[in-house]
Design a protein around this motif. Structure first.
Motif, PDB file in Angstrom:
ATOM      1  N   ALA A  53       0.847  -1.193   0.000  1.00 18.05           N
ATOM      2  CA  ALA A  53       0.000   0.000   0.000  1.00 18.05           C
ATOM      3  C   ALA A  53       0.881   1.241   0.000  1.00 18.05           C
ATOM      4  CB  ALA A  53      -0.927   0.014   1.219  1.00 18.05           C
ATOM      5  N   PRO A  54       0.442   2.303  -0.652  1.00 11.47           N
ATOM      6  CA  PRO A  54       1.283   3.507  -0.736  1.00 11.47           C
ATOM      7  C   PRO A  54       1.338   4.253   0.583  1.00 11.47           C
ATOM      8  CG  PRO A  54      -0.843   3.901  -1.770  1.00 11.47           C
ATOM      9  CD  PRO A  54      -0.810   2.440  -1.415  1.00 11.47           C
ATOM     10  N   PRO A  55       2.434   4.974   0.805  1.00  8.78           N
ATOM     11  CA  PRO A  55       2.514   5.826   1.999  1.00  8.78           C
ATOM     12  C   PRO A  55       1.648   7.061   1.823  1.00  8.78           C
ATOM     13  CG  PRO A  55       4.422   6.185   0.621  1.00  8.78           C
ATOM     14  CD  PRO A  55       3.632   5.085  -0.034  1.00  8.78           C
ATOM     15  N   PRO A  56       1.332   7.757   2.905  1.00  7.84           N
ATOM     16  CA  PRO A  56       0.541   8.990   2.775  1.00  7.84           C
ATOM     17  C   PRO A  56       1.323  10.059   2.020  1.00  7.84           C
ATOM     18  CG  PRO A  56       1.298   8.676   5.037  1.00  7.84           C
ATOM     19  CD  PRO A  56       1.637   7.428   4.303  1.00  7.84           C
ATOM     20  N   PRO A  57       0.627  10.899   1.256  1.00  3.80           N
ATOM     21  CA  PRO A  57       1.307  11.958   0.492  1.00  3.80           C
ATOM     22  C   PRO A  57       2.168  12.863   1.369  1.00  3.80           C
ATOM     23  CG  PRO A  57      -0.938  11.708  -0.277  1.00  3.80           C
ATOM     24  CD  PRO A  57      -0.813  10.839   0.946  1.00  3.80           C
ATOM     25  N   ALA A  58       1.774  13.084   2.619  1.00  2.71           N
ATOM     26  CA  ALA A  58       2.585  13.934   3.504  1.00  2.71           C
ATOM     27  C   ALA A  58       3.957  13.311   3.739  1.00  2.71           C
ATOM     28  CB  ALA A  58       1.860  14.146   4.828  1.00  2.71           C
ATOM     29  N   TYR A  59       4.021  11.992   3.833  1.00  2.08           N
ATOM     30  CA  TYR A  59       5.309  11.310   3.978  1.00  2.08           C
ATOM     31  C   TYR A  59       6.108  11.414   2.679  1.00  2.08           C
ATOM     32  CZ  TYR A  59       8.694   7.517   4.206  1.00  2.08           C
ATOM     33  OH  TYR A  59       9.853   6.789   4.146  1.00  2.08           O
TER      34      TYR A  59
END
Length: 353
Positions: free
Chosen positions: A174-180
């Motif tokens: 799963a992708p990391p959050p955009p903030a990360y």
């Protein structure tokens, strides 16, 4: 020259023989990866957690409670005579300054990857390590995965003949959050750097050229954050070996990590483990188990073996299991991949520095 995986493990990787010399570790950073390492250190003979520090007091208190180690500031950890080793598990932007300070304090250093997003900063840290002469290792834990290590061993022993192509697949569930993503340094420095290290670990020849292509195929917000979530990279090694790496931020079936080394005499493969070995077969289908979902499931044993190898290195001497050569090479390759993506051309690693 980088050392191979520790030989102290016997059978299932349990240290054997007399009780090992105890290293007293100051843990800097008590977030997710710091908590992981705290648990591993508590369970690995030859280590004790001698102090913990974190900018978030609640995080430090939780690790202190689980390990029994005293709460300290970073300065107190570095000055303490009861600490001879530091584990740097803080955010990437703090790594270089902490490595420099720990080296000047004469501590053995374990640092999580990446060391820095800047090659000049990497060089500053490595210069401090070399000037102080302290043991230093970067946490490229996948070197210590038994399957991946078996491919490296087969290649180095000539069991696949002359190596022609190394193929690496590395996909997160799963992708990391955009903030990360926005502060990660980009996919190549944050995620693919493990695969760049694996190429150096397996192929006994440096990378001289990089060609990378990437796209946003998973989450448009990752693109808006200035990054990609899908990539294919080709590495050309000095001896002519080709390494191909494909990456994705989302594999809906689990954590997908495979390696194939193909040569004139055969092929060596490290495949995905299932969550467990159970399966069933009917007249219609064969049903097996899914892949591990989280990187801690997939690589827990490699993290443990990493600390065993670090202990052997610090106590016994010799080359670092993943030291200055590895960290500089991987950073340069990752930066070359980023430049290749931006300019749409192959980039020689010596263009980076």
């Amino acid at each position: 020259m980088e050392a191979t995986v520790s030989t102290r493990d016997a059978g299932f990787g349990v240290p054997t023989g007399p009780e090992p010399e105890v290293r007293r570790v100051g843990l800097l950073g008590c977030g997710r990866i710091g908590r992981l390492h705290a648990g591993l250190l508590a369970d690995t003979p030859g280590f004790t957690v001698a102090g913990v520090a974190d900018a978030v007091p609640e995080a430090a208190r939780a690790v202190s409670a689980s390990t029994g180690a005293p709460l300290m500031s970073i300065d107190e950890v570095l000055a303490s005579p009861d600490v001879d080793t530091v584990a740097i598990c803080t955010s990437t932007d703090t790594h270089v300054d902490l490595v420099v300070a720990a080296a000047r304090a004469g501590k053995a250093i374990f640092c999580e990857k990446p060391l820095s997003l800047s090659l000049a900063e990497v060089d500053r840290a490595l210069a401090a390590v070399e000037a102080a002469g302290v043991p230093f290792m970067v946490g490229f834990n996948r070197r210590f995965d038994p399957g991946h290590a078996s491919v490296r061993d087969a290649v180095r022993k000539g069991e696949v003949g002359d190596l022609h192509v190394l193929r690496i697949t590395s996909r997160d569930p799963a992708p990391p959050p955009p903030a990360y993503v926005a502060v990660s340094g980009g996919m190549f420095l944050d995620m693919v750097i493990h695969d760049f290290d694996m190429a150096g670990f397996i192929v006994a020849s440096p990378v001289v050229e990089v060609y990378a292509r990437g796209a946003v195929r998973v989450d448009p917000l990752i693109g808006q954050a200035g990054d990609i979530d899908t990539a294919v990279t080709m590495l050309v090694h000095e001896d002519g070996t080709l390494t191909t790496i494909d990456n994705s931020r989302e594999a809906v079936y689990g954590f997908d990590q495979r390696i194939e080394a193909f040569g004139s005499g055969g092929v060596a493969v490290s495949d995905n483990p299932s969550r467990h070995a159970g399966w069933r077969r009917t007249a219609e289908a064969t049903i097996g188990q899914p892949l591990p979902w989280f990187f801690l499931e997939r690589y827990h044993e490699s993290y443990r073996r990493e600390w065993v190898a670090f202990h052997d290195y610090v106590v016994g001497g010799g080359d670092s299991p993943s030291g200055t050569d590895a960290v500089r090479s991987c950073t340069a390759i990752a930066l070359a991949a980023g430049l290749s993506l931006r300019e749409g051309r192959p980039v020689r690693v010596d263009e980076i520095g």
